[in-house]
Scaffold this motif. Sequence first.
Motif, PDB file in Angstrom:
ATOM      1  N   UNK A 114       0.421  -1.075  -0.210  1.00 18.08           N
ATOM      2  CA  UNK A 114      -0.254   0.137   0.266  1.00 18.08           C
ATOM      3  C   UNK A 114       0.807   1.627  -0.062  1.00 18.08           C
ATOM      4  N   UNK A 115       1.900   1.441   0.232  1.00 14.72           N
ATOM      5  CA  UNK A 115       3.057   2.564   0.256  1.00 14.72           C
ATOM      6  C   UNK A 115       4.653   1.960  -0.562  1.00 14.72           C
ATOM      7  N   UNK A 116       4.401   2.215  -1.865  1.00 15.46           N
ATOM      8  CA  UNK A 116       4.863   2.087  -2.791  1.00 15.46           C
ATOM      9  C   UNK A 116       5.741   3.801  -2.961  1.00 15.46           C
ATOM     10  N   UNK A 117       7.466   4.127  -2.443  1.00 12.97           N
ATOM     11  CA  UNK A 117       7.867   5.003  -3.346  1.00 12.97           C
ATOM     12  C   UNK A 117       9.441   4.289  -3.841  1.00 12.97           C
ATOM     13  N   UNK A 118      10.094   5.243  -3.860  1.00 11.29           N
ATOM     14  CA  UNK A 118      11.561   5.010  -4.381  1.00 11.29           C
ATOM     15  C   UNK A 118      12.438   5.156  -3.025  1.00 11.29           C
ATOM     16  N   UNK A 119      11.790   4.729  -2.485  1.00  8.26           N
ATOM     17  CA  UNK A 119      13.272   5.093  -0.659  1.00  8.26           C
ATOM     18  C   UNK A 119      14.119   4.286  -0.791  1.00  8.26           C
ATOM     19  N   UNK A 120      14.088   2.840  -1.381  1.00 10.93           N
ATOM     20  CA  UNK A 120      15.285   2.094  -1.561  1.00 10.93           C
ATOM     21  C   UNK A 120      16.532   2.473  -2.396  1.00 10.93           C
ATOM     22  N   UNK A 121      15.969   3.139  -3.816  1.00  9.24           N
ATOM     23  CA  UNK A 121      16.624   3.762  -4.781  1.00  9.24           C
ATOM     24  C   UNK A 121      17.695   5.230  -4.466  1.00  9.24           C
ATOM     25  N   UNK A 122      16.924   5.811  -3.746  1.00 17.60           N
ATOM     26  CA  UNK A 122      17.348   6.512  -2.529  1.00 17.60           C
ATOM     27  C   UNK A 122      18.776   6.406  -1.753  1.00 17.60           C
ATOM     28  N   UNK A 123      18.082   5.200  -1.245  1.00 15.12           N
ATOM     29  CA  UNK A 123      19.414   4.775  -0.301  1.00 15.12           C
ATOM     30  C   UNK A 123      20.904   4.010  -0.918  1.00 15.12           C
ATOM     31  N   UNK A 124      20.409   3.351  -2.165  1.00 17.40           N
ATOM     32  CA  UNK A 124      21.027   2.876  -3.388  1.00 17.40           C
ATOM     33  C   UNK A 124      21.963   4.077  -3.213  1.00 17.40           C
ATOM     34  N   UNK A 125      21.545   4.954  -4.637  1.00 20.19           N
ATOM     35  CA  UNK A 125      22.381   6.030  -4.490  1.00 20.19           C
ATOM     36  C   UNK A 125      23.434   6.926  -3.406  1.00 20.19           C
ATOM     37  N   UNK A 126      22.707   6.856  -2.057  1.00 20.57           N
ATOM     38  CA  UNK A 126      23.874   7.202  -0.835  1.00 20.57           C
ATOM     39  C   UNK A 126      25.088   6.209  -0.193  1.00 20.57           C
ATOM     40  N   UNK A 127      24.326   5.199  -0.869  1.00 13.57           N
ATOM     41  CA  UNK A 127      25.309   3.732  -0.377  1.00 13.57           C
ATOM     42  C   UNK A 127      26.671   3.406  -0.838  1.00 13.57           C
ATOM     43  N   UNK A 128      27.515   3.898  -0.258  1.00 15.92           N
ATOM     44  CA  UNK A 128      28.888   3.863  -0.869  1.00 15.92           C
ATOM     45  C   UNK A 128      29.337   2.503  -1.567  1.00 15.92           C
ATOM     46  N   UNK A 129      29.049   1.887  -0.591  1.00 14.36           N
ATOM     47  CA  UNK A 129      28.751   0.186  -0.921  1.00 14.36           C
ATOM     48  C   UNK A 129      28.038  -0.010  -2.484  1.00 14.36           C
ATOM     49  N   UNK A 130      27.128   0.574  -2.595  1.00 13.45           N
ATOM     50  CA  UNK A 130      26.561   0.283  -3.930  1.00 13.45           C
ATOM     51  C   UNK A 130      27.002   1.059  -4.481  1.00 13.45           C
ATOM     52  N   UNK A 131      27.804   2.090  -4.831  1.00 13.69           N
ATOM     53  CA  UNK A 131      28.193   2.964  -6.045  1.00 13.69           C
ATOM     54  C   UNK A 131      29.318   2.169  -5.893  1.00 13.69           C
ATOM     55  N   UNK A 132      30.577   1.896  -5.044  1.00 17.12           N
ATOM     56  CA  UNK A 132      31.787   1.101  -5.627  1.00 17.12           C
ATOM     57  C   UNK A 132      31.527  -0.184  -5.977  1.00 17.12           C
ATOM     58  N   UNK A 133      30.297  -0.744  -5.889  1.00 17.31           N
ATOM     59  CA  UNK A 133      30.012  -2.345  -6.887  1.00 17.31           C
ATOM     60  C   UNK A 133      29.470  -1.529  -8.030  1.00 17.31           C
ATOM     61  N   UNK A 134      28.667  -0.863  -8.325  1.00 17.86           N
ATOM     62  CA  UNK A 134      28.466  -0.060  -9.653  1.00 17.86           C
ATOM     63  C   UNK A 134      29.623  -0.143 -10.576  1.00 17.86           C
ATOM     64  N   UNK A 135      30.679   0.942 -10.192  1.00 17.17           N
ATOM     65  CA  UNK A 135      32.185   0.853 -10.420  1.00 17.17           C
ATOM     66  C   UNK A 135      32.321  -0.153 -10.925  1.00 17.17           C
TER      67      UNK A 135
END
Lengths: 357, 429
Positions: A114-135
Motif C-alpha cells: 500500500x505504501x510504494x515509493x523510491x526510498x530504496x533507490x535513494x538509499x542505494x544512491x547514497x550507499x557507498x558500497x552500492x556505488x563501489x559495486x556499480x563501478x
Amino acid sequence: MRDILSSVRQRLRRVARATRTSGDAGHGGEDGTEANGDDPALDDGAVVTDGGTTAGSDGFVDRLNDRFGDDFTESAPFWLPPFLLVGLFVYGAIAWNFVISLTDYQGFIGPDYSDLDFEMYVRAINDSAVIDATVNTFLLVVAFTAVALGFGLLLAILIDRNIRFENTFRTIYLLPMSLSFVVTAQFWLWMYNYNNGVVNIVLGTVGIGPISWIGNSSIVLWAVVFALVWQFSGYTMVVYLAGLRAIPTEHYEAARVDGASTLKMYWRVILPQLKGSTISAAIVLMVFALKAFDFLYSLVSGYRPPNGADILATKMVREAYSTNNWAYASAIAIILFLMALSIIGPYLYYEYKQGNL
Amino acid sequence: MMKDTELNRRDVLKSAGALGAAGMAGLAGCSGMGGGGGGGGPVEVLHGWTGGDGATAAEALEEAFNEEYPDTELDMNPIGGGGNQNLDAVVANRLQNDNPPSSFANWPGPNLARYEGVLGDISDLWEETGFTDSHVQEAVDLHQYNGAFRAVPLGSHRLNCLFYNTSVVEEAGVDPDSLNSVSALVDALETVASETDKIPMTHGASGTWTTTQLFGVTLLGSAGYDEYMNFVEGNPSEDAVRSAFESLATILENYINDDAASIGLTESNQNIIEGEAAFIHQGNWAAGAYRNAEDFEYGEDWGFKTFPGTEGMYTLHFDSFLYPSNNPSPESTRTWLEFVGGEAAQVAFNQYKGSIPTRTDVDMSEFGPYLQETAEDFADADERPPNIQHGLGITADQRSSLNDVISSEFSGPYNVDAATQGFVDAVSN
C-alpha cells in the motif's frame, strides 16, 4: 485469388458493421461476439468461400489475423504457450521484483504494497558500497569484454594462418570455456596464492613480486578479470574463427595483389568484415561478466568477495540472504537489470535495423 | 521407407505438449501434498553439517533419535557450503514462501530478530521438559525472543580459544600458559617471528568473519568483560574499540601468514597441523581437525590456551534448532526439540562435533580429555559473554555491517580510525 476475395469481403463486412454500431460503442471482442450472434449466415458464407481453412473462426479472430498476419490464430497453439510462460515467469517476475523494490519489505512478514515509493533507490544512491559495486561491475564488464575480444581475435588470426596442429590448439584454447566457474575460481585461487601460487612463482623467476593478488584491493579486480579472460578468450576465438572462415580467400588475395602488408591487410580488409562476430561475441561476454557472481562466490565460498571486487550481483544476494532486506536487494537487482538492458537494448536495435529481427 | 520410421514434427510437438502437461500436473500434485502434513507427520530438519566432524555428528544425532523415537519419522536435510550461507538462503526462501521446515539449525540470541514473526512459541515445551533448570542460565536467556522461547540448544562451542603447535612454541621458547594479556600475546608472536622461520599466527581471511571474530576476542581480552558487554549492548567505548583495533592491526600487519587473503579457515588450520605456524585463534570447532589428523595428539602436539586476557571466561556460542510457526508437523517437531535438548542427543552430537552440551547434568565420560576440560571451564567460568560473529551478541544486520567495515577498512591496508568509527556506528543504539 480466393484468399484475396475472402479478405476483401471480410473488410467490407467489417465496415458495414462499424457503421451499424454507433461510434462510441465498445470495440474489439465485444464487437466480434455481437456480430457473431447477429448474422451467422454471413460468417458461414465466409467459411464456404474460404474452402474451409478458417472453419470455426469468428469476427474477432479475423480481426486478429488481419492485424497480425494471416496465420496468427492458426499458429497460436505453437507460440502462445511459450509466450505466456515466458511472459509470466520472466517479465512478470521482473515486474513483480520492481514492485517489491518500491516497498519496504524486509524480514519474513510479507511486503506492504500500500505504501510504494523510491526510498530504496535513494538509499542505494547514497550507499557507498552500492556505488563501489556499480563501478566495479562496470569496470569488470568493460575491461573483461575488451581484453577477451582482443585476445580472442589474436588467437583466431594466429590459428587461421594454416598452422600445424590447428585443431589441437583450438581445442586447448577452448577447453577452459567448458569448465565451470566453480572449478576455475578454485584453480585461480590456488594460482594466485601469495606463497606457493604458480603466478607468483613464475613472476619470481624474473624478479617481480611476490604480489598479493587477492589481498590487495586495487589489484584483485584485475586478477579476476584476467582469470575470466583466460576462461572466455577461447570462446571469442571460436566466434572470430567462424567469422574469418566466412571471408572468401579472394579478399586476402586481392589485398596481397594490391601490395598490402599483412598488418594492413587485416586492419583494412579483414577486421571490418568481422563486425558481426565482434558484436555477437561482445554481447555474450558482457552478459557473462554481469553474471560473474558464480566466480566470485566460488573464490571465497561466500557472498562477500575480497575487498575491491564486490559487484552488484554479490551485493544483491548479500542484502537478500544475509540480512533479508528484500526490498533493498530488489532495488539493486533492478539497477543490475537496467545495466544489462543498456547493453542488450542497443544490440537488439542494431539487429532490428539490420533486418535480423 | 524413411517416412515410416521418421518422427514427424507434429508427433514431436504432441509428445512435448503431453510431457509438459504431465509435468504441470505433477507440480500441482506436489503442491497439493504439501498442505496435508498433519500434526504427527515426519520431522523435516535442515542443518548445515555436511563435512568432516559435522557430518559424523549429524549422523550420530539421527541415529540416536531413531533409536529413542522409532515411531517418529525423521527427515534430515543437510545443506552445506559457504559457511551457513546456503542453509540460510534455503531457509529464507522456504519461510518466505510459507513452506517452513519442521525445524532448522541456527544461532539463538539477537540473531532470532531476523526471523521475527515466523518463529513459534515453545515456552510450554521448556517448562514441561524442565529445560529451564537443566540448561545453563545463558541458554535459557538467549533462547527467548519477544518474551517466549523460540528454539532449543543442542551444543556449545567456545570462541575464546588460542590453539598452538607445541613443537613450534617450544622451538621459539614461548610458554603459552604464561600469556595473560593481549600485549603478552603480541610479544610472544614477536618472539616466534625472531626465533623461528614459522608463521607466528596463522589467519585465513578469504572471508571476513575470521577477522571480525578475532576483533571480538581481542576486545574482550584487552578491554575486559564490562567494556565488551557495553559494545554488545550498544554503548561502545570508542577508546576500547580503538585500542582493540590497534592491537589487531599490529598482529595482522606483522605476524600473520602472507597468503591470509587467499586462504580460508581449513587451510589456515592446516598450518598448525603441519607445524608451519605457532598460534591460531578460532572457535573450538578448529580442534576437530586436530582430532582427525594423524599423529596429532592433544597435549603432545597441540595445545589450548584461553585467549590471553580472557582467562576465567567462556565466550559463548550455541548451535540450536529453531521452531518455525505454521509448523508442518507441530507434534513431531516438539518430539524432535525435546530430544535435541535432552542428554542422549547432546552426548551423541557434541562428542563428534567437538562442542559441549548446554545441559549441566551430562556425564562427560564419553568425551575426550580436551572437551572434558572445556566442559569444566564452561561450568566454572566467571563470565560467559556472548560472541559477536555467531549470532548471540548482536543482530544479523549489525553483524553484516561489521563485516562490511572489516572488508572495506580492515582487510589490508589496516585503517584503525575508519574501522573504529565503523564499528562504533554499527553497534550504537
